[in-house]
Design an enzyme around this catalytic site. Structure first.
Site, PDB file in Angstrom:
ATOM      1  CG  ASP A 100       3.746  15.496   8.709  1.00  0.00           C
ATOM      2  OD1 ASP A 100       3.062  16.273   9.310  1.00  0.00           O
ATOM      3  OD2 ASP A 100       4.171  14.471   8.873  1.00  0.00           O
ATOM      4  CG  HIS A 101      -0.457  15.567   9.504  1.00  0.00           C
ATOM      5  ND1 HIS A 101       0.767  15.142   9.669  1.00  0.00           N
ATOM      6  CD2 HIS A 101      -1.166  14.798   9.941  1.00  0.00           C
ATOM      7  CE1 HIS A 101       0.757  13.915  10.100  1.00  0.00           C
ATOM      8  NE2 HIS A 101      -0.677  13.573  10.342  1.00  0.00           N
ATOM      9  CG  ASP A 165       0.754  11.072  13.686  1.00  0.00           C
ATOM     10  OD1 ASP A 165      -0.012  11.967  12.886  1.00  0.00           O
ATOM     11  OD2 ASP A 165       1.008  10.001  13.474  1.00  0.00           O
ATOM     12  NE  ARG A 420     -11.393 -11.558   7.775  1.00  0.00           N
ATOM     13  CZ  ARG A 420     -11.111 -11.483   6.347  1.00  0.00           C
ATOM     14  NH1 ARG A 420     -11.126 -12.456   5.719  1.00  0.00           N
ATOM     15  NH2 ARG A 420     -10.578 -10.271   5.815  1.00  0.00           N
ATOM     16  CB  SER A 603     -14.081 -12.054   3.900  1.00  0.00           C
ATOM     17  OG  SER A 603     -15.452 -11.876   3.538  1.00  0.00           O
ATOM     18  NE  ARG A 605     -17.791 -13.873   2.156  1.00  0.00           N
ATOM     19  CZ  ARG A 605     -17.942 -14.754   2.943  1.00  0.00           C
ATOM     20  NH1 ARG A 605     -18.937 -14.904   3.744  1.00  0.00           N
ATOM     21  NH2 ARG A 605     -16.630 -15.457   3.643  1.00  0.00           N
TER      22      ARG A 605
END
Length: 711
Positions: A100-101, A165, A420, A603, A605
């Site tokens: 799948d990878h 995985d 946070r 954040s 930001r």
């Protein structure tokens, strides 16, 4: 005549051996003589030697016998090569390989699959033939993602599996302990060698209420991640329990377990329930569903099982146990539902004659929420209990809190439902210990005034002297439908010091940047709060020129260990970071920032990227970036670069001059070079990596993503 009681082992389904777990647990229970969590039952049920195994959470190394091994194609190659060298004819446990990878997305499913099969033919041929030789299951390209295949075909309640995985814990959605490991661990188990695992601690997550409305299982793990942070689950299994589990689908539980890898957890899992039973039947495994039902006494935690509680961490770390302030609200938890659940707790406490012991603030998320909770009595419940309803704004969550109850530098603890808890984020006091929890927990703790209070098990004393325990706060209605805001218009005074129209940044001039000064070499943690401070600066969010005066004022300068004090490399003067940056810009000098690990965490930001760009910065070169900040820098036309060797950070001196070479052939996956000119005349050449794709390179050349859009 008496007949022998039937044993769980009398029923056999595929490779499942519940009798082994049953027998092992009989031995372990006689040794430990205490209730067991679900994860303990599964782990200890798979011990290689339950009689002699040392069992101490967080200390012992358990020798385990997993039921299965799973490998994805990228990691299976080396695992199989190692296994082949062992000279064993077949694997000791059922093993599967999943292709799948190596399938690269490009134009669409069928074409991409055909392309992958062509490009990876050598690898796929090796995997197919090696698995056939050693009795390993092979899922060819196009079959599906490893974790979904495992869930649909192999995962079962009470099992133990390892996979090569990191998101192997996905199988926890079917009550299985599934752990991501390296190829060497997988080879051990395939070769009949016990798997060693440091005995995990167990974090219990009690789910109350139920999933409804727009809420999805993804929100559950996002909340858990917000509480535990990216490392909070390290060395622990996260075990979900409680009445809320039943409202989650099996695949939803798998989603939660899958993302548990993001908090560093060993794995996550859920107890066996009707949703798992239904999923097993739906995936044509009705026999396993029936077998698990017979064994369900060991597929859930014992009553009164002990978890590694938060209160123990409080005492161990010597955090102030007294809670000074409890705060609910912020963009994370300020809805009508959040407010109502908290209000019901406040109402219950008030009915027992209690007021809050901690200061208690409530921040509604909008005027509509505020007006609605006023209409429905929640504000009255908060105020009756001693709560203070704040304005409909971010408030203390982003540092907009003029706090008066403690002095600056006074050590104290607060708890919030915010998103946070960086040092000083809420109140600018670096001595404040800030903890994050749900609004329910925050509200309950406000009445206890104690950081170790657990509303699920602990009681409070009412005004009548009798103990009581908080009831389940779930079951409140959703907020009413909102209103349309009307047309978008704006009015902007050119003379305003709060708002300013943006001017396009200058495109790259095509020249190799040379002799660049270092504005600051940042030492240690540098979040977006360090780069673009909040608090009083928030009013300038709409004025780039003004808010740029807070650029990097919180970052620690490696040259002197101080914040907001750097040396102008041309004049020798020491000034604030923004002042020196501005002097460089006014003289046409581009500059560079050198940073440490996870630079720009926090954040999203965008000011933290806009400000250095506005002040003339060209590149931010660090050991590693927080993902969102790295993208933000790219969008503003900044070079976001990392040291190929993180140790090269130490080679840079704050007064060095730098050349950035290779921009004339800037391309995805191609490293750049950093020429370092030391004051003593020495010259060093350092390799720099980047994650720019073609589109992002065009952003840099154009000066910014917005410039490209305009063009």
């Amino acid at each position: 005549m008496a007949t022998a009681a039937p044993r769980i082992g009398d029923t056999k389904t595929n490779f499942i051996n519940y009798q082994r777990i049953e027998d092992n647990l009989t031995v372990v229970r006689s040794r430990l003589n205490r209730p067991l969590t679900l994860s303990e039952k599964i782990l200890y049920g798979h011990l290689d030697d339950p009689q002699n195994q040392d069992i101490t959470r967080g200390i012992s190394y358990l020798k385990l016998r997993p039921d299965r091994v799973a490998c994805q194609d990228a990691t299976a190659q080396m695992a199989l090569l190692q296994f082949m060298s062992a000279g064993i004819p077949t694997t000791a446990v059922p093993t599967t390989v999943h292709c799948d990878h190596l399938i690269e997305a490009q134009v669409g499913g069928p074409a991409d699959l055909a392309r992958a099969i062509n490009i990876n033919k050598e690898v796929y041929d090796f995997l197919a033939t090696a698995t056939a030789k050693y009795g390993i299951g092979f899922w060819k390209p196009g079959s599906g993602i490893i974790h979904q295949i495992i869930l649909e075909n192999y995962a079962f309640p009470g099992g133990l599996m390892i996979g090569t995985d990191s998101h192997t814990p996905n199988a926890g959605g079917l009550g299985m302990i599934a752990c991501g490991v390296g190829g060497a661990d997988a080879v051990d188990v395939m070769s009949n060698i016990p798997w060693e695992l440091k005995c995990p601690k167990v974090i219990g997550v009690n789910l109350t209420g139920k999933i409804g409305g727009w809420t999805t299982p993804k929100d559950v793990i996002l909340k858990v991640a917000g509480i535990l942070t990216v490392k909070g689950g390290t060395g622990a299994i996260v075990e979900y329990k409680g009445p809320g589990v039943q409202s989650l689908s099996c695949t939803g539980m798998a989603t939660i377990c899958n993302m548990g890898a993001e908090i560093g957890a060993t794995t996550s899992l859920f107890p066996f329930n009707s949703r798992m039973h239904d999923y097993l039947k739906a995936t044509k495994r009705a026999g396993i569903a029936q077998y698990a039902q017979m064994f369900q006494h060991n597929l859930r935690a014992d009553e009164n099982a002990e978890y590694d509680q938060f209160a123990e961490e409080v005492k161990k770390n010597n955090w102030p146990q007294e809670l000074k302030v409890a705060l609910i609200g912020s963009c994370t938890n300020s809805s009508y539902e959040d407010m109502s659940r908290s209000a019901s707790i406040a109402q219950e406490a008030a009915e027992h004659g209690l007021e809050v012991k901690s200061k208690f603030t409530i921040t509604p998320g909008s005027e509509q929420v505020r007006a609605t909770i006023e209409r429905d009595g929640q504000i009255g419940a908060f105020e009756k209990a001693g709560g203070l309803v704040l304005a409909n704004a971010c408030g203390p969550c982003i540092g907009q809190w003029d706090r008066k109850d403690v002095k600056m530098g006074e050590i104290n603890s607060i708890i919030t439902s915010y998103n946070r808890n960086f040092t000083g984020r809420n109140d600018a006091n670096p001595a404040t210990h800030a903890f994050v929890a749900s609004p329910d927990i925050v509200t309950a703790m406000a009445f206890a005034g104690d950081l170790t209070f657990n509303p699920l098990t602990d009681t409070l004393i009412g005004a009548d002297g009798k103990p009581f325990k908080f009831a389940d706060p779930s079951g409140n209605e959703l907020p009413p439908r909102g209103y349309d805001p009307g047309e978008d218009t704006y009015q902007l005074d050119p003379k305003s010091d709060r708002l300013q129209l943006l001017q396009p940044f200058t495109p790259w001039d095509g020249k190799t940047p040379t002799d660049l000064p270092i504005l600051i070499k940042v030492k240690g943690k540098c979040t977006t709060d360090h780069i673009s401070a909040g608090g009083p600066w928030l009013k300038y969010r709409g004025h780039l020129q003004n808010i740029s005066q807070n650029c990097l004022i919180g970052a620690i300068n490696s040259a002197n260990g101080e914040a907001n004090k750097v040396q102008n490399q041309f004049t020798g003067e020491w000034k604030g970071v923004p002042a020196v940056a501005q002097e460089y810009r006014e003289n046409g000098v581009k500059w560079v920032v050198i940073g440490d690990s996870n630079y720009g965490e926090g954040s999203s930001r965008e000011h933290a990227a806009l400000e250095p760009r506005y002040l003339g910065g060209l590149a931010i070169i660090v050991r590693s970036f927080a993902r969102i900040h790295e993208t933000n820098l790219k969008k503003q036309g900044m070079l976001a670069l990392t040291f190929v060797d993180p140790a090269d950070y130490d080679k840079i001196k704050p007064d060095d001059r730098l050349d950035i070479k290779g921009l004339d052939s800037f391309a995805p996956g191609k490293n750049l070079r950093l020429g370092v000119k030391h004051r003593d005349g020495r010259y060093e050449d350092i390799s720099l990596a980047h994650s720019f794709n073609e589109g992002q390179i065009e952003w840099f050349r154009a000066g910014s993503a917005l410039n490209l859009v305009r063009r």
